[in-house]
Design a protein around this motif. Structure first.
Motif, PDB file in Angstrom:
ATOM      1  N   ARG A 201      12.788  10.173   5.708  1.00  0.00           N
ATOM      2  CA  ARG A 201      12.804   8.634   6.530  1.00  0.00           C
ATOM      3  C   ARG A 201      11.664   8.401   6.829  1.00  0.00           C
ATOM      4  O   ARG A 201      11.366   6.778   6.107  1.00  0.00           O
ATOM      5  CB  ARG A 201      13.970   8.801   7.466  1.00  0.00           C
ATOM      6  N   VAL A 202      10.441   9.364   7.567  1.00  0.00           N
ATOM      7  CA  VAL A 202       9.555   8.573   8.155  1.00  0.00           C
ATOM      8  C   VAL A 202       8.876   8.417   6.383  1.00  0.00           C
ATOM      9  O   VAL A 202       8.002   7.140   6.128  1.00  0.00           O
ATOM     10  CB  VAL A 202       8.845  10.352   8.834  1.00  0.00           C
ATOM     11  N   ILE A 203       8.369   8.923   5.274  1.00  0.00           N
ATOM     12  CA  ILE A 203       7.952   8.550   4.278  1.00  0.00           C
ATOM     13  C   ILE A 203       8.180   7.645   3.426  1.00  0.00           C
ATOM     14  O   ILE A 203       7.457   6.699   3.284  1.00  0.00           O
ATOM     15  CB  ILE A 203       8.122  10.079   3.353  1.00  0.00           C
ATOM     16  N   LEU A 204       9.461   7.743   3.296  1.00  0.00           N
ATOM     17  CA  LEU A 204      10.082   6.299   3.378  1.00  0.00           C
ATOM     18  C   LEU A 204      10.159   5.130   3.784  1.00  0.00           C
ATOM     19  O   LEU A 204       9.184   3.653   2.642  1.00  0.00           O
ATOM     20  CB  LEU A 204      11.699   5.967   2.905  1.00  0.00           C
ATOM     21  N   LEU A 205       9.591   4.650   4.654  1.00  0.00           N
ATOM     22  CA  LEU A 205       9.664   4.245   6.483  1.00  0.00           C
ATOM     23  C   LEU A 205       7.773   3.829   5.374  1.00  0.00           C
ATOM     24  O   LEU A 205       7.822   2.185   5.784  1.00  0.00           O
ATOM     25  CB  LEU A 205       9.543   4.459   7.412  1.00  0.00           C
ATOM     26  N   ILE A 206       6.551   4.691   5.023  1.00  0.00           N
ATOM     27  CA  ILE A 206       6.120   4.091   5.190  1.00  0.00           C
ATOM     28  C   ILE A 206       5.580   3.649   4.161  1.00  0.00           C
ATOM     29  O   ILE A 206       4.686   3.012   3.915  1.00  0.00           O
ATOM     30  CB  ILE A 206       4.227   5.040   5.302  1.00  0.00           C
ATOM     31  N   ILE A 207       6.561   3.934   2.669  1.00  0.00           N
ATOM     32  CA  ILE A 207       6.219   3.657   1.320  1.00  0.00           C
ATOM     33  C   ILE A 207       6.916   1.844   1.623  1.00  0.00           C
ATOM     34  O   ILE A 207       6.468   0.667   1.000  1.00  0.00           O
ATOM     35  CB  ILE A 207       6.952   4.529   0.083  1.00  0.00           C
ATOM     36  N   VAL A 208       7.361   1.923   2.135  1.00  0.00           N
ATOM     37  CA  VAL A 208       8.237   0.346   2.022  1.00  0.00           C
ATOM     38  C   VAL A 208       7.763  -0.550   3.293  1.00  0.00           C
ATOM     39  O   VAL A 208       6.952  -1.388   2.970  1.00  0.00           O
ATOM     40  CB  VAL A 208       9.763   0.700   3.105  1.00  0.00           C
ATOM     41  N   ILE A 209       6.919   0.012   4.597  1.00  0.00           N
ATOM     42  CA  ILE A 209       5.613  -0.729   5.360  1.00  0.00           C
ATOM     43  C   ILE A 209       4.723  -1.312   4.027  1.00  0.00           C
ATOM     44  O   ILE A 209       4.173  -2.608   4.215  1.00  0.00           O
ATOM     45  CB  ILE A 209       5.992  -0.062   6.375  1.00  0.00           C
ATOM     46  N   GLY A 210       4.401  -0.149   3.349  1.00  0.00           N
ATOM     47  CA  GLY A 210       2.831  -0.642   2.713  1.00  0.00           C
ATOM     48  C   GLY A 210       2.675  -1.441   1.898  1.00  0.00           C
ATOM     49  O   GLY A 210       2.636  -2.284   1.781  1.00  0.00           O
ATOM     50  N   ILE A 211       4.570  -1.794   0.984  1.00  0.00           N
ATOM     51  CA  ILE A 211       4.676  -2.830  -0.268  1.00  0.00           C
ATOM     52  C   ILE A 211       4.676  -4.070   0.705  1.00  0.00           C
ATOM     53  O   ILE A 211       4.254  -4.928   0.086  1.00  0.00           O
ATOM     54  CB  ILE A 211       6.007  -2.214  -1.000  1.00  0.00           C
ATOM     55  N   LEU A 212       5.720  -4.315   0.887  1.00  0.00           N
ATOM     56  CA  LEU A 212       6.164  -5.246   2.584  1.00  0.00           C
ATOM     57  C   LEU A 212       4.220  -6.176   3.050  1.00  0.00           C
ATOM     58  O   LEU A 212       4.853  -6.747   2.700  1.00  0.00           O
ATOM     59  CB  LEU A 212       7.020  -4.794   3.054  1.00  0.00           C
ATOM     60  N   GLY A 213       3.795  -4.662   3.584  1.00  0.00           N
ATOM     61  CA  GLY A 213       2.270  -5.569   4.164  1.00  0.00           C
ATOM     62  C   GLY A 213       1.129  -6.247   2.920  1.00  0.00           C
ATOM     63  O   GLY A 213       0.674  -6.465   2.881  1.00  0.00           O
ATOM     64  N   TRP A 214       1.303  -5.583   1.359  1.00  0.00           N
ATOM     65  CA  TRP A 214       1.022  -5.663   0.312  1.00  0.00           C
ATOM     66  C   TRP A 214       1.274  -7.296  -0.289  1.00  0.00           C
ATOM     67  O   TRP A 214       1.009  -8.369  -0.277  1.00  0.00           O
ATOM     68  CB  TRP A 214       0.760  -4.863  -0.368  1.00  0.00           C
ATOM     69  N   CYS A 215       2.981  -7.692   0.263  1.00  0.00           N
ATOM     70  CA  CYS A 215       2.892  -9.302  -0.203  1.00  0.00           C
ATOM     71  C   CYS A 215       3.182  -9.858   0.679  1.00  0.00           C
ATOM     72  O   CYS A 215       2.926 -10.813   0.613  1.00  0.00           O
ATOM     73  CB  CYS A 215       4.941  -8.450  -0.879  1.00  0.00           C
ATOM     74  N   LEU A 216       3.046  -9.589   2.248  1.00  0.00           N
ATOM     75  CA  LEU A 216       3.383 -10.290   3.375  1.00  0.00           C
ATOM     76  C   LEU A 216       1.107 -11.272   3.302  1.00  0.00           C
ATOM     77  O   LEU A 216       1.541 -11.872   3.938  1.00  0.00           O
ATOM     78  CB  LEU A 216       3.131  -9.707   3.844  1.00  0.00           C
ATOM     79  N   TYR A 217       0.562 -10.242   3.386  1.00  0.00           N
ATOM     80  CA  TYR A 217      -1.029 -10.259   2.235  1.00  0.00           C
ATOM     81  C   TYR A 217      -1.110 -11.388   1.730  1.00  0.00           C
ATOM     82  O   TYR A 217      -1.451 -12.742   1.667  1.00  0.00           O
ATOM     83  CB  TYR A 217      -1.875  -9.071   2.823  1.00  0.00           C
ATOM     84  N   TYR A 218      -0.692 -11.295   0.338  1.00  0.00           N
ATOM     85  CA  TYR A 218      -0.927 -11.983  -0.416  1.00  0.00           C
ATOM     86  C   TYR A 218      -0.049 -12.992  -0.204  1.00  0.00           C
ATOM     87  O   TYR A 218      -0.347 -14.842  -0.787  1.00  0.00           O
ATOM     88  CB  TYR A 218      -0.708 -11.660  -1.812  1.00  0.00           C
ATOM     89  N   MET A 219       1.532 -13.542  -0.054  1.00  0.00           N
ATOM     90  CA  MET A 219       2.144 -14.712   0.189  1.00  0.00           C
ATOM     91  C   MET A 219       1.036 -15.342   1.460  1.00  0.00           C
ATOM     92  O   MET A 219       1.293 -16.249   1.503  1.00  0.00           O
ATOM     93  CB  MET A 219       2.907 -14.279   0.792  1.00  0.00           C
ATOM     94  N   SER A 220       0.843 -14.398   2.509  1.00  0.00           N
ATOM     95  CA  SER A 220      -0.137 -15.065   3.885  1.00  0.00           C
ATOM     96  C   SER A 220      -1.567 -16.580   3.206  1.00  0.00           C
ATOM     97  O   SER A 220      -1.448 -17.484   3.348  1.00  0.00           O
ATOM     98  CB  SER A 220      -0.999 -14.420   4.993  1.00  0.00           C
ATOM     99  N   GLU A 221      -2.389 -15.655   1.742  1.00  0.00           N
ATOM    100  CA  GLU A 221      -3.076 -16.563   1.193  1.00  0.00           C
ATOM    101  C   GLU A 221      -2.546 -17.798   0.635  1.00  0.00           C
ATOM    102  O   GLU A 221      -3.525 -18.752   0.258  1.00  0.00           O
ATOM    103  CB  GLU A 221      -3.875 -15.172   0.961  1.00  0.00           C
ATOM    104  N   LYS A 222      -1.352 -17.732  -0.307  1.00  0.00           N
ATOM    105  CA  LYS A 222      -0.729 -18.668  -0.541  1.00  0.00           C
ATOM    106  C   LYS A 222      -0.186 -19.937  -0.455  1.00  0.00           C
ATOM    107  O   LYS A 222       0.340 -20.776  -0.136  1.00  0.00           O
ATOM    108  CB  LYS A 222      -0.733 -18.108  -1.889  1.00  0.00           C
ATOM    109  N   HIS A 223       0.633 -19.463   0.952  1.00  0.00           N
ATOM    110  CA  HIS A 223       1.650 -20.234   1.950  1.00  0.00           C
ATOM    111  C   HIS A 223       1.122 -20.415   3.306  1.00  0.00           C
ATOM    112  O   HIS A 223      -0.103 -19.781   4.126  1.00  0.00           O
ATOM    113  CB  HIS A 223       2.214 -19.515   1.771  1.00  0.00           C
TER     114      HIS A 223
END
Length: 459
Positions: free
Chosen positions: A152-174
């Motif tokens: 659970r901890v490892i999967l949570l870190i991976i999911v948060i990393g992917i979501l953070g990467w998506c939110l970073y690029y979305m915040s630059e365009k929107h």
């Protein structure tokens, strides 16, 4: 009482009450042996011609989807719903002779990072269920709790990393407020309902389950199991535990269904360009219908027949009290005692009020609203299944009615696929309701005959 073996339940007292000491429960199912043998069990169940423990009719084995199967179906349904919502927003008139569009949708207007965000969120529970199935098959039993926590901890870190990467690029365009609208509702509702627990983020099941192989068919048997106890405090404790478990399942089903509807229905609208024209009524209708369909599916998974049967058995042992109006009629009544299992028709006084018991035995506290609601909801378990079945039938009928009056190609495609995803849930609920209706009708007849036979034998 003549010398010899004494009943563990005591003897009849004034006012027809019967007091019991906690019996020795020999098992965890409803047919557990009490005392030293079957004769003593029979003596405890009926004293003075009164049936003290309800007779339960066993529920036949009904197949239930495993967690991996359910999450796979949920993932497929969510992906279909998200694609349909994108179709509602970005459709084109590609079929016209003078159209400059070569595709059915304006794909260049869709943010790919939003698609990755939605895909990650809707697939997280399926990936966790798949990894858990793999770990269960290869890891030793005594390592499973530790392995699940690490996973659970490892999967949570991976999911948060992917979501953070998506939110970073979305915040630059929107606009940053769009990112806030995407994240804040889900995060706030999650912490409000579950606190800082990681478990509900990946697993919506509330109990550890086990799988029983029967003729090469797997059935999921959910805990907790019912204890046929003749101890009033034990019955109330069991009801309290079941009530908390029911509420936990309700919260997780609501969060999972609402989260899927928000991600697959509302999130694409938040990031749609301002100049984009779309049918607002149809888009809103898609969100509502998809949410209701997911709600029914999660309720059907969270409350299977065997689990509803456990609630029903506990409700029969709990019984209920009715307030007697007109306290100046000087009816003979006893003061309510929390250690007494009261037979049918007992009159008691509690908190300056008079109550009459209803049920073969009553362990509930007079005036306790939670006990009264528990008995009202689960004394007839077909009420819950009938409500879910009625919701699902109404949903499918409404979708078919809309489909008959639809002429646009994308609306026909959307409503057809959305209706098909609800057929499986409709089948499960209809099957469960018909089985429960027949079983509990037979159970009611058995209880009435047993009570009549015991009353006639003591006359």
């Amino acid at each position: 009482m003549p010398p010899g073996r004494r009943y563990p339940g005591g003897r009849n007292g004034p006012g027809g009450r019967i007091q019991f000491s906690p019996p020795n429960i020999g098992g965890t199912n409803s047919s557990s042996a009490i005392g030293n043998g079957a004769d003593e069990k029979k003596s405890v169940d009926s004293i003075g011609g009164r049936l003290l423990a309800p007779k339960h009719v066993p529920i036949p084995t009904i197949p239930v989807d495993g967690q991996l199967m359910f999450e796979a179906l949920s993932l497929a349904t969510s992906i279909i719903a998200a694609c349909l919502q994108l179709l509602h927003l970005y459709r084109t008139v590609w079929w016209l002779p003078q159209s400059y569009n070569e595709y059915t949708m304006n794909f260049y207007l869709i943010d790919p990072h939003l698609l990755i965000f939605i895909g990650t969120m809707v697939a997280r529970r399926f990936i966790y269920a798949l990894l858990q199935r793999i770990m269960d098959s290869i890891a030793p039993d005594h390592w499973l709790p530790t392995v699940q926590q690490i996973m659970r901890v490892i999967l949570l870190i991976i999911v948060i990393g992917i979501l953070g990467w998506c939110l970073y690029y979305m915040s630059e365009k929107h606009n940053i407020m769009k990112v806030f609208y995407l994240c804040y509702p889900s995060i706030s509702v999650y912490f409000l309902m579950f606190g800082v627990s990681i478990g509900p983020f990946f697993d919506i099941s509330t109990t550890h389950s086990y799988v029983k192989d029967d003729r090469k068919t797997k059935y999921l048997l959910d805990r907790p199991l019912h204890n046929c106890s003749l101890s009033a405090p034990a019955i109330r404790a069991e009801v309290s535990s079941l009530r908390l478990d029911f509420n936990r399942r309700l919260k997780r089903a609501l969060f999972a269904s609402s989260g899927s509807a928000y991600l697959c229905g509302i999130a694409p609208i938040i990031f749609a360009p301002q100049h984009l024209n779309f049918n607002v009524r149809w888009v809103t209708q898609h969100i509502v219908l998809f949410w209701l369909g997911r709600l029914s599916a999660h309720f059907a998974q969270a409350y299977p027949v065997r689990y509803c049967d456990v609630l029903h058995k506990a409700a029969l042992h709990l019984g209920r009290w009715y307030k007697v109006e007109g306290r100046n009629n000087h009816l003979p009544a006893q003061t309510w005692n929390d250690s007494v299992l009261w037979p049918h028709g007992s009159l008691v006084k509690h908190n300056k009020e008079m109550y009459r018991s209803e049920g073969l035995c009553t362990a509930a506290e007079p005036g306790n609203s939670s006990h009264y609601r528990f008995h009202a909801l689960f004394s007839n378990p077909t009420m819950l299944l009938c409500s879910l079945l009625g919701l699902q039938i109404s949903l499918v009928a409404f979708q078919l009615m809309i489909l008959l009056h639809t002429i646009e190609w994308y609306q026909v495609l959307s409503m057809t696929l959305l209706t098909v995803t609800n057929y499986y849930t409709l089948f499960k609920l209809a099957r469960d309701y018909l089985i429960c209706w027949k079983v509990y009708r037979a159970e009611q007849i058995v209880q009435e005959k047993a009570q009549t036979a015991l009353s006639n034998a003591t006359q």
